[in-house]
Scaffold this motif. Structure first.
Motif, PDB file in Angstrom:
ATOM      1  N   TRP A 128       0.975  -1.275  -0.002  1.00  0.00           N
ATOM      2  CA  TRP A 128       0.257   0.088   0.080  1.00  0.00           C
ATOM      3  C   TRP A 128       0.958   1.195  -0.027  1.00  0.00           C
ATOM      4  O   TRP A 128       1.896   1.281   0.764  1.00  0.00           O
ATOM      5  CB  TRP A 128      -0.864  -0.082   1.188  1.00  0.00           C
ATOM      6  CG  TRP A 128      -1.841   1.033   1.208  1.00  0.00           C
ATOM      7  CD1 TRP A 128      -2.798   1.481   0.462  1.00  0.00           C
ATOM      8  CD2 TRP A 128      -1.507   2.246   2.340  1.00  0.00           C
ATOM      9  NE1 TRP A 128      -3.268   2.803   1.087  1.00  0.00           N
ATOM     10  CE2 TRP A 128      -2.525   3.399   2.093  1.00  0.00           C
ATOM     11  CE3 TRP A 128      -0.568   2.497   3.404  1.00  0.00           C
ATOM     12  CZ2 TRP A 128      -2.574   4.504   2.911  1.00  0.00           C
ATOM     13  CZ3 TRP A 128      -0.748   3.907   3.987  1.00  0.00           C
ATOM     14  CH2 TRP A 128      -1.661   4.793   3.795  1.00  0.00           C
ATOM     15  N   ASN A 129       0.677   1.908  -0.616  1.00  0.00           N
ATOM     16  CA  ASN A 129       1.201   3.374  -1.002  1.00  0.00           C
ATOM     17  C   ASN A 129       0.550   4.329  -0.326  1.00  0.00           C
ATOM     18  O   ASN A 129      -0.794   4.511  -0.211  1.00  0.00           O
ATOM     19  CB  ASN A 129       1.350   3.942  -2.460  1.00  0.00           C
ATOM     20  CG  ASN A 129       2.109   5.180  -2.645  1.00  0.00           C
ATOM     21  OD1 ASN A 129       1.988   5.961  -1.834  1.00  0.00           O
ATOM     22  ND2 ASN A 129       2.879   4.921  -3.695  1.00  0.00           N
ATOM     23  N   THR A 130       1.056   5.177   0.609  1.00  0.00           N
ATOM     24  CA  THR A 130       0.618   6.279   1.473  1.00  0.00           C
ATOM     25  C   THR A 130      -0.413   7.213   0.804  1.00  0.00           C
ATOM     26  O   THR A 130      -0.901   8.058   1.371  1.00  0.00           O
ATOM     27  CB  THR A 130       1.724   6.955   2.477  1.00  0.00           C
ATOM     28  OG1 THR A 130       2.481   7.636   1.580  1.00  0.00           O
ATOM     29  CG2 THR A 130       2.426   5.991   3.351  1.00  0.00           C
ATOM     30  N   THR A 131       0.062   7.345  -0.581  1.00  0.00           N
ATOM     31  CA  THR A 131      -0.740   8.332  -1.342  1.00  0.00           C
ATOM     32  C   THR A 131      -1.908   7.989  -1.672  1.00  0.00           C
ATOM     33  O   THR A 131      -3.077   8.575  -2.225  1.00  0.00           O
ATOM     34  CB  THR A 131      -0.069   8.956  -2.524  1.00  0.00           C
ATOM     35  OG1 THR A 131      -0.069   7.773  -3.413  1.00  0.00           O
ATOM     36  CG2 THR A 131       1.206   9.546  -2.101  1.00  0.00           C
ATOM     37  N   TYR A 132      -2.402   6.272  -1.487  1.00  0.00           N
ATOM     38  CA  TYR A 132      -3.505   5.892  -1.870  1.00  0.00           C
ATOM     39  C   TYR A 132      -4.531   5.866  -0.879  1.00  0.00           C
ATOM     40  O   TYR A 132      -4.409   5.693   0.412  1.00  0.00           O
ATOM     41  CB  TYR A 132      -3.305   4.259  -2.476  1.00  0.00           C
ATOM     42  CG  TYR A 132      -2.490   4.106  -3.300  1.00  0.00           C
ATOM     43  CD1 TYR A 132      -2.047   4.836  -4.224  1.00  0.00           C
ATOM     44  CD2 TYR A 132      -1.792   2.631  -3.192  1.00  0.00           C
ATOM     45  CE1 TYR A 132      -1.340   4.734  -5.226  1.00  0.00           C
ATOM     46  CE2 TYR A 132      -0.932   2.395  -4.268  1.00  0.00           C
ATOM     47  CZ  TYR A 132      -0.574   3.338  -5.227  1.00  0.00           C
ATOM     48  OH  TYR A 132       0.316   3.048  -6.275  1.00  0.00           O
ATOM     49  N   PRO A 133      -6.166   6.132  -1.337  1.00  0.00           N
ATOM     50  CA  PRO A 133      -6.961   6.428  -0.519  1.00  0.00           C
ATOM     51  C   PRO A 133      -7.488   5.114   0.199  1.00  0.00           C
ATOM     52  O   PRO A 133      -7.286   3.870  -0.207  1.00  0.00           O
ATOM     53  CB  PRO A 133      -8.122   6.949  -1.333  1.00  0.00           C
ATOM     54  CG  PRO A 133      -7.871   6.459  -2.647  1.00  0.00           C
ATOM     55  CD  PRO A 133      -6.363   6.143  -2.846  1.00  0.00           C
ATOM     56  N   TRP A 134      -8.436   5.198   1.256  1.00  0.00           N
ATOM     57  CA  TRP A 134      -8.955   4.159   1.915  1.00  0.00           C
ATOM     58  C   TRP A 134     -10.468   4.248   1.602  1.00  0.00           C
ATOM     59  O   TRP A 134     -10.899   5.314   1.799  1.00  0.00           O
ATOM     60  CB  TRP A 134      -8.520   3.871   3.551  1.00  0.00           C
ATOM     61  CG  TRP A 134      -7.279   3.208   3.668  1.00  0.00           C
ATOM     62  CD1 TRP A 134      -6.047   3.834   3.312  1.00  0.00           C
ATOM     63  CD2 TRP A 134      -7.048   1.988   4.330  1.00  0.00           C
ATOM     64  NE1 TRP A 134      -5.124   2.753   3.793  1.00  0.00           N
ATOM     65  CE2 TRP A 134      -5.650   1.908   4.421  1.00  0.00           C
ATOM     66  CE3 TRP A 134      -7.824   1.209   5.009  1.00  0.00           C
ATOM     67  CZ2 TRP A 134      -5.002   0.791   5.145  1.00  0.00           C
ATOM     68  CZ3 TRP A 134      -7.242   0.194   5.572  1.00  0.00           C
ATOM     69  CH2 TRP A 134      -5.903  -0.080   5.530  1.00  0.00           C
ATOM     70  N   LEU A 157      -4.101  -1.110  -4.461  1.00  0.00           N
ATOM     71  CA  LEU A 157      -2.873  -1.930  -4.007  1.00  0.00           C
ATOM     72  C   LEU A 157      -2.201  -2.074  -5.086  1.00  0.00           C
ATOM     73  O   LEU A 157      -2.480  -2.148  -6.278  1.00  0.00           O
ATOM     74  CB  LEU A 157      -3.495  -3.168  -3.388  1.00  0.00           C
ATOM     75  CG  LEU A 157      -4.004  -3.153  -2.102  1.00  0.00           C
ATOM     76  CD1 LEU A 157      -4.635  -4.582  -1.692  1.00  0.00           C
ATOM     77  CD2 LEU A 157      -3.198  -2.779  -0.962  1.00  0.00           C
ATOM     78  N   ASP A 158      -0.677  -2.011  -4.669  1.00  0.00           N
ATOM     79  CA  ASP A 158       0.276  -2.300  -5.553  1.00  0.00           C
ATOM     80  C   ASP A 158       0.670  -4.109  -5.582  1.00  0.00           C
ATOM     81  O   ASP A 158       0.883  -4.377  -4.465  1.00  0.00           O
ATOM     82  CB  ASP A 158       1.904  -1.581  -5.506  1.00  0.00           C
ATOM     83  CG  ASP A 158       1.422  -0.181  -5.686  1.00  0.00           C
ATOM     84  OD1 ASP A 158       0.875   0.232  -6.656  1.00  0.00           O
ATOM     85  OD2 ASP A 158       2.105   0.640  -4.700  1.00  0.00           O
ATOM     86  N   ILE A 159       0.423  -4.757  -6.587  1.00  0.00           N
ATOM     87  CA  ILE A 159       0.590  -6.131  -6.318  1.00  0.00           C
ATOM     88  C   ILE A 159       1.760  -6.592  -7.288  1.00  0.00           C
ATOM     89  O   ILE A 159       2.083  -6.159  -8.173  1.00  0.00           O
ATOM     90  CB  ILE A 159      -0.389  -7.022  -6.896  1.00  0.00           C
ATOM     91  CG1 ILE A 159      -1.777  -6.303  -6.421  1.00  0.00           C
ATOM     92  CG2 ILE A 159      -0.392  -8.599  -6.550  1.00  0.00           C
ATOM     93  CD1 ILE A 159      -2.093  -6.671  -5.017  1.00  0.00           C
ATOM     94  N   SER A 160       3.004  -7.230  -6.597  1.00  0.00           N
ATOM     95  CA  SER A 160       3.949  -7.992  -7.453  1.00  0.00           C
ATOM     96  C   SER A 160       3.794  -9.364  -7.442  1.00  0.00           C
ATOM     97  O   SER A 160       3.897  -9.885  -5.867  1.00  0.00           O
ATOM     98  CB  SER A 160       5.394  -7.048  -7.110  1.00  0.00           C
ATOM     99  OG  SER A 160       5.736  -7.407  -5.758  1.00  0.00           O
ATOM    100  N   LEU A 161       4.430 -10.216  -8.355  1.00  0.00           N
ATOM    101  CA  LEU A 161       4.431 -11.662  -8.009  1.00  0.00           C
ATOM    102  C   LEU A 161       5.289 -12.228  -8.917  1.00  0.00           C
ATOM    103  O   LEU A 161       5.843 -11.660  -9.911  1.00  0.00           O
ATOM    104  CB  LEU A 161       3.176 -12.313  -8.290  1.00  0.00           C
ATOM    105  CG  LEU A 161       2.225 -12.070  -9.868  1.00  0.00           C
ATOM    106  CD1 LEU A 161       2.633 -13.238 -10.415  1.00  0.00           C
ATOM    107  CD2 LEU A 161       0.790 -12.363  -9.326  1.00  0.00           C
TER     108      LEU A 161
END
Length: 189
Positions: A128-134, A157-161
């Protein structure tokens, strides 16, 4: 008919082989795709020779993908998080009726670049990036006619796999279907 995004999906293979695979389609913003092909060679030095001799041992491939999933409304949170939970669960075992542990295979599709490539998810990371809303799940009495099945969750959310292909063909030198959908023109054999 109105599709405006590239196909991006994971087909979770049902190990009980009853044909009921789970297809997880993400409307996502793809940040990066890395497709790493490695030839595995070993070197040997012989007495009286200055150079090394090499023996080919095999090859490996790994695919790394990073993307964002975003809910544009509070009603999109539940299906997005359900899909994420299902995707994350593929790193855990399933069990046969006899109680034996087994891994979960997945088919990866990103447009025609990666088309139904079988393999497994080695790792998955959610950030989660702090600039993203909830979504703050305001309910009555604060918000009239509100839903009470919404949770307090990040909207983005940022997803990496990391995905490890297990090819359905014999990898060898030549024009093999490592990339693209070879079932469609102009690649059809």
């Amino acid at each position: 008919d109105s599709r405006d995004l590239v196909k991006f999906r994971f087909e979770v293979i049902n190990s009980d082989n009853n044909g009921k695979n789970t297809v997880l389609v993400f409307r996502a913003l793809i940040d990066s795709i890395d497709d790493n092909h490695i030839a595995d060679w070993t070197s040997t030095k012989y007495i009286g020779r200055g150079e090394s001799f090499y023996n080919y041992l095999g090859s490996q491939r790994s695919i790394s993908i990073s993307f964002k999933v975003a809910a544009m409304t509070r009603h999109e949170l539940k299906p997005i998080y359900n899909k994420l939970n299902n995707l994350i669960s593929t790193t855990n075992p399933s069990y046969s009726k006899g109680g034996f542990m087994r891994g979960t295979f997945v088919k990866l599709t990103i447009g025609s670049f990666f088309y139904e490539i079988p393999g497994f998810i080695e790792s998955i990371d959610l950030a989660w990036n702090t600039t993203y809303p909830w979504e703050i799940a305001m309910t009555e009495p604060d918000v009239p006619d509100s839903d009470n099945d919404v949770q307090e969750l990040p909207m983005v959310l940022d997803i990496s796999l990391s995905f490890k292909p297990v090819h359905s063909f014999i990898p060898e030198t030549g024009n093999k279907p490592f990339l693209t959908n070879h079932n469609k023109a102009p690649f059809k054999k």
